[in-house]
Every structure is written in C-alpha cells, then in structure tokens.
Design a protein around this motif. Structure first.
Motif, short mmCIF file in Angstrom:
data_model
loop_
_atom_site.label_atom_id
_atom_site.label_comp_id
_atom_site.label_asym_id
_atom_site.label_seq_id
_atom_site.Cartn_x
_atom_site.Cartn_y
_atom_site.Cartn_z
N GLN A 32 -33.28 -33.15 42.57
CA GLN A 32 -33.73 -31.91 41.97
C GLN A 32 -35.27 -31.86 42.02
OE1 GLN A 32 -31.94 -29.39 40.95
NE2 GLN A 32 -29.90 -30.31 40.93
N LEU A 33 -35.78 -30.65 42.19
CA LEU A 33 -37.23 -30.39 42.07
C LEU A 33 -38.08 -31.25 43.00
CD1 LEU A 33 -37.43 -30.20 38.15
CD2 LEU A 33 -37.07 -28.33 39.76
N GLY A 34 -37.53 -31.63 44.15
CA GLY A 34 -38.29 -32.40 45.13
C GLY A 34 -38.26 -33.90 44.91
N TYR A 35 -37.38 -34.39 44.02
CA TYR A 35 -37.26 -35.81 43.76
C TYR A 35 -35.79 -36.22 43.85
CZ TYR A 35 -42.04 -35.74 41.94
OH TYR A 35 -43.40 -35.60 41.81
N THR A 36 -35.57 -37.50 44.17
CA THR A 36 -34.22 -38.04 44.24
C THR A 36 -34.16 -39.36 43.49
OG1 THR A 36 -33.78 -37.01 46.38
CG2 THR A 36 -32.39 -38.88 45.74
N CYS A 37 -33.16 -39.50 42.61
CA CYS A 37 -32.93 -40.74 41.88
C CYS A 37 -31.54 -41.25 42.21
CB CYS A 37 -33.07 -40.54 40.38
SG CYS A 37 -34.76 -40.16 39.82
N GLU A 38 -31.43 -42.58 42.46
CA GLU A 38 -30.15 -43.21 42.78
C GLU A 38 -29.95 -44.40 41.86
OE1 GLU A 38 -29.25 -43.29 47.24
OE2 GLU A 38 -31.44 -43.16 47.21
N THR A 39 -28.70 -44.64 41.45
CA THR A 39 -28.40 -45.76 40.56
C THR A 39 -27.48 -46.77 41.23
OG1 THR A 39 -26.50 -44.58 39.61
CG2 THR A 39 -28.61 -44.35 38.47
N THR A 40 -27.62 -48.02 40.81
CA THR A 40 -26.66 -49.07 41.13
C THR A 40 -26.27 -49.71 39.80
OG1 THR A 40 -28.28 -50.88 41.35
CG2 THR A 40 -27.91 -49.49 43.30
N GLU A 41 -25.42 -50.72 39.85
CA GLU A 41 -25.07 -51.43 38.62
C GLU A 41 -26.27 -52.19 38.06
OE1 GLU A 41 -22.47 -51.24 36.90
OE2 GLU A 41 -20.96 -50.36 38.22
N ALA A 42 -27.26 -52.51 38.94
CA ALA A 42 -28.38 -53.36 38.51
C ALA A 42 -29.66 -52.60 38.25
CB ALA A 42 -28.64 -54.45 39.56
N ASP A 43 -29.90 -51.48 38.94
CA ASP A 43 -31.21 -50.83 38.82
C ASP A 43 -31.12 -49.35 39.13
OD1 ASP A 43 -31.08 -50.60 41.64
OD2 ASP A 43 -32.08 -52.52 41.92
N VAL A 44 -32.30 -48.68 39.10
CA VAL A 44 -32.41 -47.27 39.45
C VAL A 44 -33.67 -47.08 40.29
CG1 VAL A 44 -33.55 -46.78 37.25
CG2 VAL A 44 -32.58 -44.90 38.57
N THR A 45 -33.55 -46.24 41.31
CA THR A 45 -34.68 -45.95 42.20
C THR A 45 -34.93 -44.45 42.20
OG1 THR A 45 -34.20 -47.85 43.62
CG2 THR A 45 -35.55 -46.09 44.56
N CYS A 46 -36.20 -44.05 42.03
CA CYS A 46 -36.58 -42.64 42.09
C CYS A 46 -37.67 -42.48 43.15
CB CYS A 46 -37.10 -42.15 40.75
SG CYS A 46 -35.81 -42.03 39.47
N THR A 47 -37.54 -41.42 43.96
CA THR A 47 -38.44 -41.23 45.10
C THR A 47 -38.90 -39.78 45.15
OG1 THR A 47 -37.19 -42.90 46.32
CG2 THR A 47 -38.67 -41.49 47.60
N ASN A 48 -40.18 -39.58 45.51
CA ASN A 48 -40.70 -38.25 45.82
C ASN A 48 -40.24 -37.90 47.23
OD1 ASN A 48 -42.48 -36.18 46.91
ND2 ASN A 48 -43.80 -36.52 45.14
N ASP A 49 -39.47 -36.84 47.38
CA ASP A 49 -38.89 -36.53 48.69
C ASP A 49 -39.95 -36.22 49.73
OD1 ASP A 49 -36.41 -36.81 47.49
OD2 ASP A 49 -36.15 -34.64 47.15
#
Length: 206
Positions: free
Chosen positions: A173-190
């Motif tokens: 959303q809004l030019g960003y992407t966040c992904e989750t795993t069981e261990a962590d989370v990653t957020c990136t500026n597209d």
C-alpha cells in the motif's frame, strides 16, 4: 200446575247462573294459554349460529434433504495481498509472533513503513534523538531503513486493533510493501528498494 212451572223456572235460573260463572276471570283463558305455548315454542327454537374456526396451516420450512450435510467454506491460505486494519490513509498489522506492531502510514509531509517493538542489538542513541530510541525500525520516502526515534506509538491505530498479518503474506500500500515470516518482518520502499528486516533478536537495514 203453577207449582211445577215455578220449580222449572228455579232450575233454569240456576243453570244460567252456573253458565255465567264459567266465563269469569277465575279460570285460565284457553286462547291465552295456546298463544303463550306457541310463543315459548318459537323462542326455544332459535339457536345461535355455530361459529366456524378455520385451521391455520403454516408453510413447511425447507430442510436439507436426508443424508446431506452442510460443510463450511474451506479456509483459504494467506494471500499475497493480505488485508490490514485500514484507518484513513494508513494500514496497520501485527507480526505473527505478536512482537511488533507495524504499519504503512500517511503522516503530514511524508509516507513511511515501520514496526515498533523490542529488538536487539541497537546502536548507541544519536545526539539528534532526544526521545525514545531504537524501539523499532522504519523506512521513509528516501534513504535506507533506520532505527525508530519517537516520542510515542507511531504504528498503532487510534481506534480498534490491528489484525495479524499471517506468515508468508504480503501487504502493499502507498508505495511500500511489508512481508512476514514466522521469525521476522521486512518492509521495503517500492521505489528506492531501501528498507529493513526486524525481529526480536536481530535486525538489518538496507
């Protein structure tokens, strides 16, 4: 001869007197009795019309046919575009382990993606941050990801609560992407490719 006539006259007078007594009001009038009997008979013959009650028939309810069962809809696996808690122009979620509250938020003057929670290790607090330091990470419109410097919660909805973004899911959303795993989370500026990965015992900026 004169004596017989006189006696006959006496007998005749007695008969007339007795006949007159028969017409007095001391005995019931036969005509009146007949009229009363007729009226009573007519009155007793009048009966109330029978009332009718119609039976109410309810429409039969539809039931599943014998031998059939209603199965719940199958649970779908997490989608790549998971729905987060939307509030205004911002989107909120929590990580699967509940350690971080995250969001892609529209703030005055900028848009950013970030997560709040305890992570380790954390670099020394810079002199430019005079409030809480290192309690999470974020990525903004330009530059690499960075540790959070804030005076209070940033990625919590004002009302309600955010849902968990299931492991293996992605929110864009809004030019960003966040992904989750069981261990962590990653957020990136597209646009820039910059971002961060954070967990309770590890973190990385890029």
């Amino acid at each position: 001869m004169n004596v017989r006539v006189s006696w006959a006259a006496v007998v005749l007078g007695a008969v007339l007197v007795l006949s007159g007594c028969g017409g007095s009001g001391n005995e019931p009038d036969v005509a009146a009795q007949e009229t009363a009997t007729t009226t009573a008979t007519a009155t007793s013959s009048v009966t109330a019309a029978p009332t009718t009650t119609e039976a109410t028939t309810e429409a039969p309810t539809s039931e599943p046919a014998a031998g059939t069962t209603t199965e719940p809809a199958p649970e779908l696996p997490p989608t790549l575009e998971a729905v987060a808690f939307e509030q205004g122009e911002s989107y909120y979620f929590t990580t699967p382990d509940g350690a971080f509250a995250c969001g892609i938020v529209q703030l005055p003057g900028r848009t950013e993606a970030g997560c709040e929670g305890v992570t380790d290790p954390v670099p020394p607090q810079p002199e430019s941050c005079v409030v809480n330091w290192g309690h999470g990470m974020r990525v903004v419109d330009s530059g690499p990801g960075e540790f959070l410097c804030s005076g209070g919660p940033v990625y919590l909805p004002v009302e309600g609560s955010a849902e968990v973004l299931p492991a293996g899911s992605r929110l864009s959303q809004l030019g960003y992407t966040c992904e989750t795993t069981e261990a962590d989370v990653t957020c990136t500026n597209d646009s820039t490719g910059h971002g961060f990965t954070v967990a309770s015992g590890s973190n990385e900026t890029f």
